[in-house]
Scaffold this active site. Structure first.
Site, PDB file in Angstrom:
ATOM      1  N   CYS A 265      -6.936   2.644   4.323  1.00 14.45           N
ATOM      2  CA  CYS A 265      -7.684   1.398   4.933  1.00 14.45           C
ATOM      3  C   CYS A 265      -7.430   1.006   6.061  1.00 14.45           C
ATOM      4  O   CYS A 265      -6.226   1.612   6.685  1.00 14.45           O
ATOM      5  CB  CYS A 265      -7.286   0.381   3.604  1.00 14.45           C
TER       6      CYS A 265
ATOM      7  N   HIS B 123       0.949  -1.343   0.266  1.00 15.53           N
ATOM      8  CA  HIS B 123      -0.091  -0.033   0.097  1.00 15.53           C
ATOM      9  C   HIS B 123       0.917   1.339   0.086  1.00 15.53           C
ATOM     10  O   HIS B 123       1.942   1.116   0.410  1.00 15.53           O
ATOM     11  CB  HIS B 123      -1.045  -0.172   0.946  1.00 15.53           C
TER      12      HIS B 123
ATOM     13  N   GLU C  23       0.859   3.821   1.768  1.00 16.72           N
ATOM     14  CA  GLU C  23       1.398   4.393   3.054  1.00 16.72           C
ATOM     15  C   GLU C  23       2.631   3.628   3.365  1.00 16.72           C
ATOM     16  O   GLU C  23       3.482   4.217   4.005  1.00 16.72           O
ATOM     17  CB  GLU C  23       0.104   4.041   4.092  1.00 16.72           C
TER      18      GLU C  23
ATOM     19  N   CYS D 178      -3.674  -0.040   6.685  1.00 19.19           N
ATOM     20  CA  CYS D 178      -2.756   1.170   6.737  1.00 19.19           C
ATOM     21  C   CYS D 178      -2.633   1.697   8.055  1.00 19.19           C
ATOM     22  O   CYS D 178      -1.878   2.103   8.479  1.00 19.19           O
ATOM     23  CB  CYS D 178      -2.834   1.919   5.520  1.00 19.19           C
TER      24      CYS D 178
END
Ligand code: THU
Ligand code: ZN
Length: 296
Positions: free
Chosen positions: A132, A105, A107, A135
């Site tokens: 999400c 992801h 992040e 994360c």
């Protein structure tokens, strides 16, 4: 620089586009193409007259242009603000022919980028889409924890607001956190320099839950070497394996991952192993075989 990144820069309003292009070109020459140093950030604020928030949001399309998304075609971009004042870009990365769970992801990519560059504190993340749950959990493992600021196009939030009643390291009796945990330098090994680098990276990995210290070193077609290391998480699943860590950084540095010449994974003996998944992730991108060393 990736053509998508160049296009995103050129789509920005003129004063911002021209200064940013010059800054990122200089950083690329210095081997750090996906970050903005504190002085460069200040120069952008001055030149554009934007405030911190407006500048962070304005640069999100550039961060998102680093995404590699052959599956979703959904590009997430992140700008991580470290305590040093440097801003690190991050973007999502998906692996062809691999399970969705192998994805990195945006992040994670940005936090990994800051951590591998030597940052020990993360203050804020600016993201073009709401982070999400996975994360939010990953961010919770960083030193500021619940105090990390999340800036979204729709507003600013603390992690405490986005992840109330969080589960974290202290629930498992762990007092260290990602980024600021002291590394456990392993006694040097002799032999192949690529294995040596992976070994050194393993010593700086964050593995308080499994005890499986793991580092990966990659060698590009032109002989450049870079490393990644494990970043475990109290909730296990958002952990970033060493191979993902290395590949995420290599992608941000503009490497052609299909041309990786050699790769090495070093891990300490524990109840877990990163080897099988690391081999699969690597094989989905290039022909390089994975050299492997398991330390006693
Ligand atoms: N994605 C992120 O990078 N961050 C989030 O928090 C939301 C989802 C990525 C993962 C995948 O590559 C794509 O967006 C679709 O979920
Ligand atoms: Zn996420």
């Amino acid at each position: 620089m990736l053509t998508e990144v160049l296009s995103a820069i050129h789509a920005l309003p003129t004063p911002l586009a021209s200064l940013l292009a010059a800054q990122l070109k200089a950083n690329q020459a210095a081997g750090t193409p996906a970050c903005l140093h504190a002085s460069q950030w200040q120069a952008l604020l001055t030149a554009t007259g934007l405030d911190e928030t407006a500048l962070s949001l304005a640069l999100l399309p550039v961060a998102a242009a680093f995404a590699h998304t052959p599956i979703s075609h959904f590009k997430v971009g992140v700008i991580a603000q470290a305590a040093s004042g440097t801003r690190y870009f991050g973007a999502n990365f998906e692996f062809p022919d691999q399970p969705l769970g192998a994805s990195i992801h945006a992040e994670q990519s940005a936090i990994n980028h800051a951590w591998l560059t030597g940052e020990t504190r993360l203050l804020s993340l600016t993201v073009n889409a709401s982070p999400c749950g996975h994360c939010r959990q990953f961010i919770n493992e960083t030193p500021e924890g619940q105090g990390v600021q999340i800036l979204l196009p729709q507003g600013r939030y603390s992690l405490a607001q986005l992840l109330p009643q969080a589960f974290g390291p202290t629930d498992l009796g762990i007092s260290q956190v990602l980024m600021s945990a002291s590394s456990r330098p392993l006694a040097p090994i002799a032999g192949d320099p690529l294995l040596q680098q992976a070994h050194q990276a393993a010593g700086a990995s964050y593995a308080p839950y499994s005890g499986c210290l793991a580092g990966v070193a990659l060698e590009s077609a032109c002989g450049e070497i870079l490393c990644g290391r494990s970043a475990e998480n109290a909730a296990y699943n958002p952990s970033l394996p060493a191979m993902q860590s290395a590949l995420a950084l290599a992608h941000l540095q503009g490497w052609d991952l299909s041309q990786i010449r050699r790769a090495a994974l070093v891990e300490t003996n524990a109840a877990t192993s990163q080897r099988p998944h690391a081999q699969l992730a690597l094989a989905s991108l290039c022909q390089a075989k994975l050299d492997y060393l398991r330390l006693p």
